[in-house]
Structure formats: C-alpha cells, structure tokens
Design a protein around this motif. Structure first.
Motif, PDB file in Angstrom:
ATOM      1  N   ASP A 150     -24.001  17.448  53.329  1.00  0.00           N
ATOM      2  CA  ASP A 150     -23.391  17.074  52.053  1.00  0.00           C
ATOM      3  C   ASP A 150     -23.857  15.664  51.673  1.00  0.00           C
ATOM      4  O   ASP A 150     -23.578  14.699  52.384  1.00  0.00           O
ATOM      5  N   PHE A 151     -24.573  15.564  50.556  1.00  0.00           N
ATOM      6  CA  PHE A 151     -25.109  14.294  50.069  1.00  0.00           C
ATOM      7  C   PHE A 151     -24.550  14.026  48.675  1.00  0.00           C
ATOM      8  O   PHE A 151     -24.554  14.923  47.826  1.00  0.00           O
ATOM      9  N   ARG A 152     -24.085  12.785  48.464  1.00  0.00           N
ATOM     10  CA  ARG A 152     -23.482  12.429  47.176  1.00  0.00           C
ATOM     11  C   ARG A 152     -24.049  11.106  46.673  1.00  0.00           C
ATOM     12  O   ARG A 152     -24.407  10.234  47.460  1.00  0.00           O
ATOM     13  N   CYS A 153     -24.078  10.982  45.362  1.00  0.00           N
ATOM     14  CA  CYS A 153     -24.640   9.798  44.716  1.00  0.00           C
ATOM     15  C   CYS A 153     -24.022   9.700  43.331  1.00  0.00           C
ATOM     16  O   CYS A 153     -23.515  10.690  42.798  1.00  0.00           O
ATOM     17  N   ASP A 170     -16.589  14.027  55.165  1.00  0.00           N
ATOM     18  CA  ASP A 170     -17.651  13.389  55.957  1.00  0.00           C
ATOM     19  C   ASP A 170     -18.989  13.759  55.338  1.00  0.00           C
ATOM     20  O   ASP A 170     -19.535  14.826  55.601  1.00  0.00           O
ATOM     21  N   TYR A 171     -19.484  12.886  54.490  1.00  0.00           N
ATOM     22  CA  TYR A 171     -20.711  13.150  53.746  1.00  0.00           C
ATOM     23  C   TYR A 171     -21.562  11.888  53.707  1.00  0.00           C
ATOM     24  O   TYR A 171     -21.133  10.813  54.121  1.00  0.00           O
ATOM     25  N   VAL A 172     -22.773  12.029  53.199  1.00  0.00           N
ATOM     26  CA  VAL A 172     -23.688  10.896  53.046  1.00  0.00           C
ATOM     27  C   VAL A 172     -23.612  10.422  51.600  1.00  0.00           C
ATOM     28  O   VAL A 172     -23.715  11.229  50.673  1.00  0.00           O
ATOM     29  N   MET A 173     -23.420   9.109  51.426  1.00  0.00           N
ATOM     30  CA  MET A 173     -23.405   8.500  50.098  1.00  0.00           C
ATOM     31  C   MET A 173     -24.616   7.591  49.973  1.00  0.00           C
ATOM     32  O   MET A 173     -24.893   6.802  50.883  1.00  0.00           O
ATOM     33  N   ILE A 174     -25.326   7.713  48.882  1.00  0.00           N
ATOM     34  CA  ILE A 174     -26.522   6.914  48.649  1.00  0.00           C
ATOM     35  C   ILE A 174     -26.234   5.973  47.484  1.00  0.00           C
ATOM     36  O   ILE A 174     -25.927   6.412  46.380  1.00  0.00           O
ATOM     37  N   TYR A 205     -23.142  13.038  41.497  1.00  0.00           N
ATOM     38  CA  TYR A 205     -24.047  14.119  41.878  1.00  0.00           C
ATOM     39  C   TYR A 205     -23.815  14.500  43.339  1.00  0.00           C
ATOM     40  O   TYR A 205     -23.442  13.655  44.158  1.00  0.00           O
ATOM     41  N   GLN A 206     -24.078  15.771  43.642  1.00  0.00           N
ATOM     42  CA  GLN A 206     -23.903  16.274  44.996  1.00  0.00           C
ATOM     43  C   GLN A 206     -24.995  17.296  45.308  1.00  0.00           C
ATOM     44  O   GLN A 206     -25.399  18.072  44.445  1.00  0.00           O
ATOM     45  N   LYS A 207     -25.429  17.261  46.555  1.00  0.00           N
ATOM     46  CA  LYS A 207     -26.364  18.275  47.051  1.00  0.00           C
ATOM     47  C   LYS A 207     -25.841  18.766  48.395  1.00  0.00           C
ATOM     48  O   LYS A 207     -25.570  17.962  49.288  1.00  0.00           O
TER      49      LYS A 207
END
Length: 169
Positions: free
Chosen positions: A125-128, A90-94, A161-163
C-alpha cells in the motif's frame, strides 16, 4: 539508484528543493511557496532516516529527493471527496519529492517512485498527496498506477493518491 540521505547531502538537497520551489512558482502553483519544506524539515527527515536521494546513473550526482515514511499518518485519516481502498494502518507515504533542474525532463520523478516501490517491496500500500494544480506530479502518479482517492488537508487541500501492489502468491 536510491540511498538514504546523509547530513552531508543537506546542501545539495536544499538546492534541489529551492529549484523545485522556483519551478512550481513559475507555473503559478502556490505549493512550497512559503517556508515548507524548510532545511529543518529535511534535516529531521535525515535524522529520522526517512530521507532518500536519487543518484543519477551517469553523473553519480544527487538528482532527486523524497521522504519515505511507513506506518500511519493522521493527516491521511481525514480524507474527503472519496475514500482509501482499504483500512490499512501500515502503508508507505511518499512526501517532499523533488528533482534537480539539471535533470528535469529525464523521467526522474517517475524513477524516484519506482525506486521507492522497489526498496519498500515488503509493502503493498503506497500513498501520496499533491497540490491540485501540480499536473506533472498527477501525471507521474497516474502513469505509475496510483489512483486519485480524494482530498486531504496539508498546507491546504491536496489530492490524495493510492496504489495497491498485488502480492505474489
């Protein structure tokens, strides 16, 4: 300021996508040089309420666009040449990030990501992903603390990429 995109924003968003496509093409980068993202992709984002526009603070005009999804993306489950920092599903994808050529050079690409991280502050958790030759996007992501984690496949190889944002305790 960032807000959810509306159907009435579609012509302006598509103009920004076309400008981004031209900008990438002029650099010899084959990202977005085919039909993707098409108007139907952006319209689907808007319908699903995952499309967001960045409003320029001085002009009040739409200056950028991004699709922001949450949850799990099957494409991100198959990462090569590296690994994600966690097994979070469960993360944010941009995705589909673009800035109007009228505002290029004003750090609005960075502003889009900052606004997204603020808007989705319940997530850690942010991913791109981005094209291996898209040095500008890689610079923005690195500057904002994203780490290159490997390669995923989406219209060809894309650097992933991940933050991870630390939760306040």
């Amino acid at each position: 300021m960032m807000r959810q995109a509306q159907v009435s924003d579609l012509p302006e968003i598509m103009a920004i996508i076309a400008q981004a496509r031209d900008f990438l093409g002029a650099q010899g980068i084959d990202q977005w040089q085919n039909a993707y993202p098409a108007q139907s992709d952006i319209a689907a984002d808007i319908t699903a309420q995952v499309g967001y526009v960045l409003i320029h603070e001085n002009s009040g005009q739409i200056a950028g666009y991004a699709a922001v999804l949450t949850g799990f993306d099957k494409i991100y489950s198959d990462i090569s040449d590296g690994y994600w920092l966690n097994d979070n599903l469960d993360y944010v994808m941009i995705h589909r990030t673009a800035v109007s050529s009228a505002y290029r050079g004003q750090k609005l690409g960075q502003a889009i990501f900052e606004e997204i991280m603020t808007t989705f502050s319940d997530y850690t958790d942010f991913r791109c992903d981005t094209h291996p030759e898209n040095q500008i996007m890689q610079h923005i992501l690195t500057k904002l603390g994203f780490e290159k984690r490997g390669t995923v496949q989406y219209e060809g190889p894309r650097y992933a990429y991940q933050k991870i944002v630390k939760e306040d305790k």
